[in-house]
Design a protein around this motif. Structure first.
Motif, PDB file in Angstrom:
ATOM      1  N   LEU A  58       0.843  -1.194   0.000  1.00 24.68           N
ATOM      2  CA  LEU A  58       0.000   0.000   0.000  1.00 24.68           C
ATOM      3  C   LEU A  58       0.878   1.243   0.000  1.00 24.68           C
ATOM      4  O   LEU A  58       1.944   1.250   0.612  1.00 24.68           O
ATOM      5  CB  LEU A  58      -0.885   0.016   1.249  1.00 24.68           C
ATOM      6  CG  LEU A  58      -1.765  -1.211   1.492  1.00 24.68           C
ATOM      7  CD1 LEU A  58      -2.424  -1.133   2.859  1.00 24.68           C
ATOM      8  CD2 LEU A  58      -2.796  -1.354   0.398  1.00 24.68           C
ATOM      9  N   THR A  59       0.408   2.277  -0.677  1.00 26.80           N
ATOM     10  CA  THR A  59       1.082   3.568  -0.655  1.00 26.80           C
ATOM     11  C   THR A  59       0.092   4.600  -0.145  1.00 26.80           C
ATOM     12  O   THR A  59      -1.031   4.697  -0.645  1.00 26.80           O
ATOM     13  CB  THR A  59       1.581   3.966  -2.060  1.00 26.80           C
ATOM     14  OG1 THR A  59       2.511   2.982  -2.502  1.00 26.80           O
ATOM     15  CG2 THR A  59       2.258   5.330  -2.037  1.00 26.80           C
ATOM     16  N   PHE A  60       0.500   5.365   0.866  1.00 25.40           N
ATOM     17  CA  PHE A  60      -0.317   6.399   1.485  1.00 25.40           C
ATOM     18  C   PHE A  60       0.249   7.749   1.057  1.00 25.40           C
ATOM     19  O   PHE A  60       1.224   8.227   1.632  1.00 25.40           O
ATOM     20  CB  PHE A  60      -0.304   6.259   3.003  1.00 25.40           C
ATOM     21  CG  PHE A  60      -0.849   4.945   3.476  1.00 25.40           C
ATOM     22  CD1 PHE A  60      -2.197   4.806   3.751  1.00 25.40           C
ATOM     23  CD2 PHE A  60      -0.018   3.842   3.631  1.00 25.40           C
ATOM     24  CE1 PHE A  60      -2.717   3.597   4.179  1.00 25.40           C
ATOM     25  CE2 PHE A  60      -0.524   2.628   4.057  1.00 25.40           C
ATOM     26  CZ  PHE A  60      -1.879   2.499   4.331  1.00 25.40           C
ATOM     27  N   ALA A  61      -0.347   8.349   0.034  1.00 24.49           N
ATOM     28  CA  ALA A  61       0.132   9.619  -0.514  1.00 24.49           C
ATOM     29  C   ALA A  61      -0.632  10.780   0.112  1.00 24.49           C
ATOM     30  O   ALA A  61      -1.765  10.620   0.580  1.00 24.49           O
ATOM     31  CB  ALA A  61      -0.057   9.629  -2.027  1.00 24.49           C
ATOM     32  N   PRO A  62      -0.029  11.972   0.127  1.00 26.41           N
ATOM     33  CA  PRO A  62      -0.727  13.141   0.666  1.00 26.41           C
ATOM     34  C   PRO A  62      -1.975  13.472  -0.152  1.00 26.41           C
ATOM     35  O   PRO A  62      -1.998  13.286  -1.374  1.00 26.41           O
ATOM     36  CB  PRO A  62       0.296  14.272   0.545  1.00 26.41           C
ATOM     37  CG  PRO A  62       1.609  13.614   0.337  1.00 26.41           C
ATOM     38  CD  PRO A  62       1.325  12.293  -0.307  1.00 26.41           C
ATOM     39  N   THR A  63      -2.993  13.982   0.532  1.00 24.69           N
ATOM     40  CA  THR A  63      -4.202  14.441  -0.151  1.00 24.69           C
ATOM     41  C   THR A  63      -3.938  15.806  -0.776  1.00 24.69           C
ATOM     42  O   THR A  63      -2.950  16.471  -0.437  1.00 24.69           O
ATOM     43  CB  THR A  63      -5.375  14.570   0.841  1.00 24.69           C
ATOM     44  OG1 THR A  63      -5.071  15.609   1.771  1.00 24.69           O
ATOM     45  CG2 THR A  63      -5.650  13.263   1.561  1.00 24.69           C
ATOM     46  N   ASP A  64      -4.834  16.241  -1.654  1.00 22.39           N
ATOM     47  CA  ASP A  64      -4.694  17.580  -2.245  1.00 22.39           C
ATOM     48  C   ASP A  64      -4.721  18.659  -1.165  1.00 22.39           C
ATOM     49  O   ASP A  64      -3.980  19.639  -1.236  1.00 22.39           O
ATOM     50  CB  ASP A  64      -5.801  17.835  -3.273  1.00 22.39           C
ATOM     51  CG  ASP A  64      -5.623  17.002  -4.535  1.00 22.39           C
ATOM     52  OD1 ASP A  64      -4.493  16.504  -4.787  1.00 22.39           O
ATOM     53  OD2 ASP A  64      -6.618  16.845  -5.277  1.00 22.39           O
ATOM     54  N   LYS A  65      -5.576  18.483  -0.150  1.00 20.56           N
ATOM     55  CA  LYS A  65      -5.652  19.462   0.945  1.00 20.56           C
ATOM     56  C   LYS A  65      -4.339  19.516   1.723  1.00 20.56           C
ATOM     57  O   LYS A  65      -3.886  20.591   2.106  1.00 20.56           O
ATOM     58  CB  LYS A  65      -6.806  19.130   1.891  1.00 20.56           C
ATOM     59  CG  LYS A  65      -8.169  19.400   1.309  1.00 20.56           C
ATOM     60  CD  LYS A  65      -9.259  19.020   2.284  1.00 20.56           C
ATOM     61  CE  LYS A  65     -10.630  19.216   1.675  1.00 20.56           C
ATOM     62  NZ  LYS A  65     -11.703  18.784   2.583  1.00 20.56           N
ATOM     63  N   ARG A  67      -1.383  18.743   0.532  1.00 21.40           N
ATOM     64  CA  ARG A  67      -0.389  19.350  -0.360  1.00 21.40           C
ATOM     65  C   ARG A  67      -0.497  20.873  -0.295  1.00 21.40           C
ATOM     66  O   ARG A  67       0.510  21.566  -0.178  1.00 21.40           O
ATOM     67  CB  ARG A  67      -0.591  18.860  -1.789  1.00 21.40           C
ATOM     68  CG  ARG A  67      -0.240  17.406  -1.998  1.00 21.40           C
ATOM     69  CD  ARG A  67      -0.646  16.919  -3.396  1.00 21.40           C
ATOM     70  NE  ARG A  67      -0.543  15.502  -3.535  1.00 21.40           N
ATOM     71  CZ  ARG A  67       0.566  14.843  -3.872  1.00 21.40           C
ATOM     72  NH1 ARG A  67       1.670  15.508  -4.104  1.00 21.40           N
ATOM     73  NH2 ARG A  67       0.567  13.536  -3.973  1.00 21.40           N
ATOM     74  N   ALA A  68      -1.746  21.379  -0.348  1.00 18.12           N
ATOM     75  CA  ALA A  68      -1.958  22.833  -0.335  1.00 18.12           C
ATOM     76  C   ALA A  68      -1.658  23.440   1.033  1.00 18.12           C
ATOM     77  O   ALA A  68      -1.017  24.481   1.128  1.00 18.12           O
ATOM     78  CB  ALA A  68      -3.399  23.151  -0.748  1.00 18.12           C
ATOM     79  N   LYS A  69      -2.117  22.805   2.098  1.00 12.87           N
ATOM     80  CA  LYS A  69      -1.995  23.382   3.442  1.00 12.87           C
ATOM     81  C   LYS A  69      -0.597  23.238   4.042  1.00 12.87           C
ATOM     82  O   LYS A  69      -0.111  24.130   4.729  1.00 12.87           O
ATOM     83  CB  LYS A  69      -3.032  22.741   4.367  1.00 12.87           C
ATOM     84  CG  LYS A  69      -3.152  23.422   5.713  1.00 12.87           C
ATOM     85  CD  LYS A  69      -4.392  22.937   6.435  1.00 12.87           C
ATOM     86  CE  LYS A  69      -4.635  23.658   7.725  1.00 12.87           C
ATOM     87  NZ  LYS A  69      -5.248  24.951   7.602  1.00 12.87           N
ATOM     88  N   PHE A  70       0.055  22.078   3.775  1.00  4.95           N
ATOM     89  CA  PHE A  70       1.331  21.788   4.436  1.00  4.95           C
ATOM     90  C   PHE A  70       2.518  21.670   3.474  1.00  4.95           C
ATOM     91  O   PHE A  70       3.634  21.411   3.913  1.00  4.95           O
ATOM     92  CB  PHE A  70       1.226  20.496   5.248  1.00  4.95           C
ATOM     93  CG  PHE A  70       0.100  20.502   6.241  1.00  4.95           C
ATOM     94  CD1 PHE A  70       0.101  21.366   7.329  1.00  4.95           C
ATOM     95  CD2 PHE A  70      -0.978  19.642   6.086  1.00  4.95           C
ATOM     96  CE1 PHE A  70      -0.940  21.368   8.245  1.00  4.95           C
ATOM     97  CE2 PHE A  70      -2.027  19.634   6.990  1.00  4.95           C
ATOM     98  CZ  PHE A  70      -2.013  20.501   8.074  1.00  4.95           C
ATOM     99  N   GLY A  71       2.264  21.808   2.168  1.00  7.67           N
ATOM    100  CA  GLY A  71       3.343  21.707   1.194  1.00  7.67           C
ATOM    101  C   GLY A  71       3.878  20.297   1.009  1.00  7.67           C
ATOM    102  O   GLY A  71       5.021  20.112   0.583  1.00  7.67           O
TER     103      GLY A  71
END
Length: 170
Positions: A58-65, A67-71
């Protein structure tokens, strides 16, 4: 609905965060909220496609939110492995160093009782993550009920984090 706090306890080699939640929806519907990519997008703190085959990577990637909020970027993705799956009753996997277990039980009224545990190596991590999962369970409930929470989940988790720290500080 006011929900009880998750509980953090020390275990051999780490700490366990535990929650119990009751939903008025059957296990199959809750299972979809826990495993379907379209439903996960509404509440889960990562982008993941669950292959419910034991041993699946499994790969747990950052959500769009995130990415935007925390870079965050794809470099911040974590890896895991599916440990156990018995749809719609049991889902267990690793996420980085943590182990998460979701167990669903039928209730007499046709609903579902969820027992969730997350085992972490660090106490502070378990406490802070408690606030995040607390909000996640509120979001699952709203998703299943067809409503939308009237708050920003990141702000809600930040507010709850202080409550979790206070509740779990000796």
């Amino acid at each position: 609905m006011e929900q009880t706090l998750g509980v953090v306890t020390e275990t051999d080699g780490g700490y366990q965060l535990a929650f119990e939640r009751t939903f008025k929806h059957p296990p199959a519907k809750v299972w979809r909220a826990l495993t379907d990519p379209g439903e996960l997008r509404n509440w889960f703190p990562a982008v993941v496609d669950f292959d419910v085959t034991v041993g699946a990577k499994l790969t747990f990637a950052p959500t769009d939110k995130q990415r935007a909020k925390f870079g965050l970027t794809d470099a911040d993705a974590a890896q895991g492995e599916l440990i156990a799956a018995d749809p719609p009753k049991l889902l267990e996997y690793t996420w980085g160093e943590d182990r998460l277990r979701w167990q669903l039980h039928d209730t007499a009224d046709g609903g579902c009782r969820l027992e969730f545990t997350q085992t972490c190596p660090e106490r502070d991590s378990a406490i802070v993550q408690g606030a995040g999962w607390h909000v996640g369970f509120e979001q699952i409930e709203a998703l299943l009920d067809g409503t939308t929470p009237a708050y920003d989940p990141f702000e809600r988790a930040t507010e709850l984090a202080a409550t979790y720290v206070q509740a779990h500080t000796p």
